[in-house]
Structure formats: C-alpha cells, structure tokens
Design a protein around this motif. Structure first.
Motif, mmCIF file in Angstrom:
data_model
loop_
_atom_site.group_PDB
_atom_site.id
_atom_site.type_symbol
_atom_site.label_atom_id
_atom_site.label_comp_id
_atom_site.label_asym_id
_atom_site.label_seq_id
_atom_site.Cartn_x
_atom_site.Cartn_y
_atom_site.Cartn_z
ATOM 1 N N LEU A 30 0.824 -1.213 0.000
ATOM 2 C CA LEU A 30 0.000 0.000 0.000
ATOM 3 C C LEU A 30 0.858 1.264 0.000
ATOM 4 O O LEU A 30 0.524 2.239 -0.674
ATOM 5 C CB LEU A 30 -0.946 0.011 1.196
ATOM 6 N N ARG A 31 1.941 1.270 0.740
ATOM 7 C CA ARG A 31 2.833 2.435 0.732
ATOM 8 C C ARG A 31 3.379 2.661 -0.673
ATOM 9 O O ARG A 31 3.402 3.786 -1.169
ATOM 10 C CB ARG A 31 3.974 2.264 1.727
ATOM 11 N N THR A 37 6.760 6.854 0.474
ATOM 12 C CA THR A 37 8.111 6.321 0.395
ATOM 13 C C THR A 37 8.085 4.830 0.707
ATOM 14 O O THR A 37 7.567 4.435 1.757
ATOM 15 C CB THR A 37 9.030 7.037 1.407
ATOM 16 N N PRO A 38 8.609 4.008 -0.188
ATOM 17 C CA PRO A 38 8.631 2.559 0.093
ATOM 18 C C PRO A 38 9.448 2.252 1.348
ATOM 19 O O PRO A 38 10.440 2.916 1.636
ATOM 20 C CB PRO A 38 9.303 1.968 -1.154
ATOM 21 N N VAL A 80 0.510 8.601 10.721
ATOM 22 C CA VAL A 80 1.395 8.077 9.680
ATOM 23 C C VAL A 80 0.639 7.096 8.799
ATOM 24 O O VAL A 80 -0.412 6.585 9.170
ATOM 25 C CB VAL A 80 2.649 7.374 10.275
ATOM 26 N N ASP A 81 1.208 6.845 7.635
ATOM 27 C CA ASP A 81 0.752 5.765 6.753
ATOM 28 C C ASP A 81 -0.700 5.881 6.312
ATOM 29 O O ASP A 81 -1.379 4.875 6.121
ATOM 30 C CB ASP A 81 0.986 4.396 7.414
ATOM 31 N N LEU A 144 14.990 13.330 9.366
ATOM 32 C CA LEU A 144 16.300 12.745 9.086
ATOM 33 C C LEU A 144 16.080 11.293 8.790
ATOM 34 O O LEU A 144 15.464 10.568 9.578
ATOM 35 C CB LEU A 144 17.235 12.893 10.297
ATOM 36 N N TRP A 145 16.518 10.800 7.632
ATOM 37 C CA TRP A 145 16.416 9.391 7.284
ATOM 38 C C TRP A 145 17.664 8.668 7.738
ATOM 39 O O TRP A 145 18.780 9.096 7.447
ATOM 40 C CB TRP A 145 16.280 9.218 5.760
#
Length: 149
Positions: A30-31, A37-38, A80-81, A144-145
C-alpha cells in the motif's frame, strides 16, 4: 464493525473498516502503490507492532486503505501511513480513515495531546478538514532518514 469506526465520513457500500494494521507485506504494498516512500519488509515487521492505533479498509477480500497513529499515547500522537490504493481513490476512503482515527483519539486519549502529521503534496487539504493547520512560522517540520545499509 467495531464501535467508533464509523463517523460523518462513512465508507461507500462494499467497503468495510477493520481495526488494526495490515500485515507487513500488505503495508509495504500500500505504501508503494499509493506514492508514499517505500519501506522494507524488515522495517515494517519491526515497526508495525508498536502502533498505538490503526485501521484498514477492506474491499471484497483486498485491503485497499490504511492509517495509523504512533506516539506515547498521551502527550504526543503522530499520524502516519494514511494510504489508499489508487484504484479506489475518489470514494472518500482517506477521509473515512482520518475520521476514524480522530474519533479514536477524541474518545480515548487524555487532554493536552499534541497531534501532528506530515502532509505530502496536496494531502494538507484533507487534514485541514479535520482541524489540522500549518505550524509555520512558529515551527518547521524536520526529518532525518537513517538507513542501516
């Protein structure tokens, strides 16, 4: 249907709410298809069990939408999501998901809870209908990732 999952943003006929988050594989699918973002299957398997509250939407036997809240359960909540399969856009599914989570927050979370989210693209228009507002200039969203690879 679980109590509290339906509100003034009802799902169209043929769609149904389910409390909880989808399995990790469905979450990742679904993402990806909704344009978020996967995320890796491993990260999903580790993170999803820590959801404070989540809902997903089923059409026939397929999960076509989802949303969840994370946080400490009292002081800070983060949406989220929020994702809907593009083949099911235009039916109010996103609004119904956000409405169900907001109703859950209002019925179970103590006062003085700061609810936040990051709105991608034009999604801010959806969230504005639920009372969310831009925090600029008082605050600026930052991220930040961290990639373990």
């Amino acid at each position: 249907m679980s109590p509290g999952l339906q509100d003034h943003y009802p799902l169209p006929e043929g769609y149904a709410f389910r409390a909880g988050v989808p399995d990790a594989e469905t979450y990742c699918r679904l993402r990806r298809i909704s344009g978020l973002t996967p995320r890796s299957l491993r990260a999903a398997q580790m993170g999803l069990p820590h959801t404070l509250y989540g809902v997903h939407v089923v059409y026939d036997a397929d999960i076509v939408g989802m949303g969840r809240m994370i946080g400490d359960g009292a002081l800070f909540i983060h949406f989220v999501d929020i994702a809907v399969d593009p083949a099911h856009h235009g039916h109010g599914i996103g609004s119904a998901i956000v409405g169900a989570i907001m109703r859950h927050i209002r019925s179970t979370i103590p006062a003085e809870t700061y609810v936040s989210l990051m709105a991608n693209g034009e999604a801010w228009r959806l969230y504005e209908r639920f009372g969310f507002s831009n925090v600029l200039p008082d605050a600026r969203g930052m991220a930040l990732w961290i990639d373990s690879q």
